[in-house]
Design an enzyme around this catalytic site. Structure first.
Site, PDB file in Angstrom:
ATOM      1  N   LYS B  69       0.808  -1.029   0.053  1.00 48.51           N
ATOM      2  CA  LYS B  69      -0.138  -0.137  -0.003  1.00 48.51           C
ATOM      3  C   LYS B  69       1.003   1.298  -0.034  1.00 48.51           C
ATOM      4  CE  LYS B  69      -3.947   1.702   2.626  1.00 48.51           C
ATOM      5  NZ  LYS B  69      -4.760   1.493   3.992  1.00 48.51           N
ATOM      6  N   SER B 144      -9.671   1.553   3.091  1.00 49.53           N
ATOM      7  CA  SER B 144      -8.750   2.517   2.292  1.00 49.53           C
ATOM      8  C   SER B 144      -7.683   1.642   1.588  1.00 49.53           C
ATOM      9  CB  SER B 144      -7.892   3.599   3.116  1.00 49.53           C
ATOM     10  OG  SER B 144      -7.181   3.019   4.265  1.00 49.53           O
ATOM     11  N   SER B 168      -9.773  -0.917   7.301  1.00 48.42           N
ATOM     12  CA  SER B 168      -9.360  -0.561   6.011  1.00 48.42           C
ATOM     13  C   SER B 168      -8.402  -1.794   5.240  1.00 48.42           C
ATOM     14  CB  SER B 168      -8.200   0.637   5.833  1.00 48.42           C
ATOM     15  OG  SER B 168      -9.144   1.743   6.152  1.00 48.42           O
TER      16      SER B 168
END
Lengths: 94, 478
Positions: B69, B144, B168
Site C-alpha cells: 500500500k 482505504s 481498511s
C-alpha cells in the site's frame, strides 16, 4: 451548530485556508458529523478510566544516543527549498 | 510458464521457486504482464517497479511477488499516500515490514492505490482517482486499502500488504472477495507506516487464502525497537495453526451485529457460514457487545483527533508540496489548503475542533472513556467464547459515487470493523458468499488479543469446506 465563525477558528488552529465558497459547505458537513457524535452524551461515563492505547500505557525509554544512519543527504533531497544544507523558509524574525 | 500461474497461492509459488520448478524472474514477468493487461481498467496500482531480486536464502516465500500500500516507506521509492501534498516524496528509509520482506527475499512489485492518508472506505478519496472493484467496475473496491484488495482479487499479485485503522484491510477484503487480516495492535511494527491514528493503525496481509496469511504474518509480526508500541509477546509460527480442527471452539454471535440494516443476502451467507462451522464441531453461543452502537461515534472522534496531530507535519517545510509565500503562516495555510483533499480536511477539522480548548473534555476525553467500555465488552465476551463471528460489512460493495456526497453514511459503513481497532483485538475478513449480483460477501472473525492463531485455524478449516475464496472475477480471466 458549526457556523462559519467556528470554521474560521478551527481553520486558524489547523493552519488550513478555506475559501469563502467552501466554508458554508464544510460547516454543514461538520455539523452533521458532530451531531452524530453527540450520541456519546447518552452514556454515563462517571468513574470510567480513559483508554488511549490498546494495551500498555507505559512510557518506553531508550538511551539518548544519536543513530542518524547518515540520512541527511537523502532527507535534503526532499526539501522544497534549501541553502547550505538547511531548510529555507520565509523570514520569521525581523 | 504455466498460463495458470496466477491461480496459485503465494505459498505454492514460493515452494515451486524453492524447488526450482519456477524461476522468480519469470514469475515476476508473468504477473507484470497481467498488470499491464488488466490494471488499466482497475487502477489498483500507483507505481509498478522494474524487477529487483532480494536474496532470501531458505525462505518459503522467496521470489514471490507482493504489492505494498502506498503509505508504507520503501527506501529510495516514491511514497505519496495518494495525496497531492506528498506527490514527489522519496522515502529515506525502509519500513520495518519492508526490511523483513526483503530479508525473506520477496519481490516487491509496486505500490497500490488507497484513500488519501487512509481516510476513507472506498478508495474514492485518492488523488489518482478511484480503484474499481474487479467484480463490478461500477462499484468501489472498499477502502482505504482498495488498491491492494483489488490487485489480489484480480490475481495481479498473489498477495499484498494493507493497513487497517477502522477496517481498511477487512472491509475492502470483504468487498473484493479476499482474506484481509488485521493483526492485534502491537503485533506488527508501524515504523515506516505513515501514521493516521497511532493507537489504531496496524499493517496486515491481504491474501486469497489463510495459508498465505499465516506465512506473511510470520514475516511481518514481531517486536521492533523502532516502534515502542510493538509487543514483546512471542510470535508463534502461525503456520502451525493450519489444521482444520475446530471441535469445541466456542464461537460468539453478538446480537448487535445482526439487527436491521443488514442486507438479507449478507445474513444468509453468514448463516451458511455458521452452519459450516457447526458441522465442523464449533459451538455457537449468543453473546452481546452492548456498546457496539457507540463505536462509530467513538472512532470518529479518536481517529480524527490523532490524525489531526499526525498530519501537522505536512506543512511545506521539510518535504512535500510547498505553496510559496513571503509569510510563514500563509505558507502553511496555502500548502495545506492545496495539498489535502476534502476528506483529509474534514478529518483534520473534526480532530482539531475536538481537541481544542473547551471541547477537549466533552469530545476527546469522553470518547476515550467510551473506548474503555467498548474494550471491556470484548474482554467480557472472550471469557465465554474463543472467537466472535460477524458480517464484515452490512452490505456488499456499493456503487462509485453513491456515498461521496454524504460523509456520515460512508462512516457508518465501517460500523462492524471499527470496534476491533478501538479494543486492539485481531480480526480477519474472509469470503463467505456472493450476492445475486455476483458481489462478494465477507464474514469477520474477531479474536482475543494476540490470538491470531485461533482465527487462522477457524478460517483454514472453513476454507477446507467451501470454495468462495477460489472464485476469480471474470476480468481476471480475460
Amino acid at each position: 451548530m458549526v457556523n462559519k465563525k467556528i470554521v474560521d477558528y478551527v481553520a486558524a488552529l489547523a493552519r488550513i485556508n478555506v475559501s469563502e465558497e467552501e466554508k458554508e459547505h464544510l460547516a454543514g458537513q461538520l455539523s452533521d458529523i458532530l451531531a452524530y457524535i453527540d450520541k456519546l452524551k447518552e452514556l454515563n461515563v462517571d468513574g470510567v478510566e480513559t483508554t488511549r492505547g490498546a494495551f500498555s500505557e507505559e512510557n518506553i525509554l531508550r538511551k539518548d544516543i544519536v543513530d542518524d544512519k547518515k540520512l541527511s543527504g537523502s532527507i535534503m533531497k526532499n526539501a522544497p527549498s534549501q541553502e547550505e544544507g538547511c531548510f529555507k523558509i520565509p523570514q520569521v524574525i525581523e | 510458464m504455466s498460463k495458470d500461474l496466477f491461480k496459485l497461492g503465494a505459498a505454492d509459488i514460493g515452494r515451486a521457486i524453492k524447488e526450482s520448478k519456477l524461476d522468480r524472474r519469470e514469475v515476476f514477468s508473468s504477473f507484470c504482464e497481467r498488470i499491464d493487461k488488466i490494471d488499466k481498467q482497475l487502477k489498483s496500482f500507483v507505481e509498478v517497479y522494474d524487477y529487483f531480486s532480494y536474496q532470501g536464502n531458505d525462505s518459503s516465500l522467496q521470489g514471490v511477488p507482493i504489492a505494498v500500500k502506498d503509505n508504507i516507506c520503501l527506501e529510495a521509492r516514491r511514497i505519496t499516500c495518494a495525496s497531492r501534498i506528498l506527490s514527489s516524496h522519496i522515502s529515506v528509509y525502509d519500513a520495518t515490514v519492508i526490511r523483513r520482506l526483503k530479508k525473506e527475499g520477496l519481490t516487491i512489485v509496486g505500490t497500490t492505490n488507497m484513500d488519501e492518508f487512509a481516510f476513507g472506505s472506498s478508495t474514492e478519496n485518492s488523488c489518482y482517482g478511484p480503484t474499481k472493484n474487479p467484480w463490478d467496475l461500477e462499484r468501489v473496491p472498499g477502502g482505504s486499502s482498495g488498491g491492494s484488495a483489488a490487485a489480489v482479487a484480480a490475481r495481479l499479485v498473489p498477495f499484498a500488504l494493507g493497513s487497517d485503522t477502522g477496517g481498511s484491510i477487512r472491509q475492502p477484503a470483504s468487498f473484493c472477495g479476499v482474506v484481509g487480516f488485521k493483526p492485534t495492535y502491537g503485533r506488527v511494527s508501524r515504523f515506516g507506516l505513515v501514521a493516521f491514528g497511532s493507537s489504531l493503525d496496524q499493517i496486515g496481509p491481504i491474501t486469497t487464502n489463510f495459508v498465505d496469511s499465516a506465512h506473511l504474518l510470520n514475516i511481518i509480526c514481531g517486536f521492533d525497537k523502532y516502534d515502542s508500541t510493538t509487543s514483546k509477546k512471542k510470535v508463534p509460527d502461525f503456520t502451525k495453526f493450519l489444521l482444520p480442527d475446530i471441535k469445541g471452539v466456542k464461537v460468539g454471535i453478538p446480537k448487535e451485529y445482526y439487527g436491521k440494516g443488514i442486507d438479507p443476502q449478507v445474513n444468509s451467507a453468514i448463516q451458511e457460514t455458521i452452519n459450516i462451522l457447526k458441522k465442523e464441531g464449533a459451538q455457537i453461543t449468543a453473546v452481546s457487545l452492548p456498546h457496539t452502537e457507540y463505536a462509530v461515534a467513538t472512532y470518529y472522534i479518536i481517529a480524527p483527533c490523532e490524525a489531526s496531530s499526525n498530519l501537522q507535519r505536512f506543512d511545506g517545510i521539510k518535504y512535500g508540496l510547498r505553496e510559496p509565500s513571503s509569510d510563514l503562516l500563509e505558507l502553511y495555510k496555502k500548502t495545506r489548503q492545496e495539498g489535502f483533499g476534502d476528506e483529509a480536511k474534514r478529518r483534520i477539522f473534526i480532530g482539531t475542533y475536538s481537541l481544542s480548548s473547551g471541547y477537549y473534555d466533552a469530545y476527546y476525553l469522553r470518547a476515550l472513556k467510551v473506548r474503555t467500555l467498548i474494550k471491556k465488552d470484548f474482554d467480557d465476551v472472550f471469557r465465554k467464547v474463543d472467537v466472535i463471528l460477524t458480517p464484515t460489512s452490512p452490505l456488499a460493495a456499493f456503487k462509485l459515487g453513491e456515498k461521496t456526497k454524504d460523509p456520515l453514511s460512508m462512516y457508518l459503513s465501517d460500523a462492524f470493523t471499527i470496534s476491533a481497532n478501538l479494543a486492539g483485538n485481531c480480526a480477519v475478513s474472509f469470503p463467505c458468499g456472493f450476492t445475486k449480483e455476483n458481489l462478494p460477501i465477507g464474514a469477520q472473525l474477531i479474536g482475543r488479543a494476540f490470538d491470531e492463531g485461533a482465527l487462522i485455524k477457524m478460517g483454514f478449516c472453513y476454507q477446507q469446506n467451501s470454495d468462495y475464496h477460489k472464485r476469480i472475477p471474470p476480468i481476471a480471466l480475460q
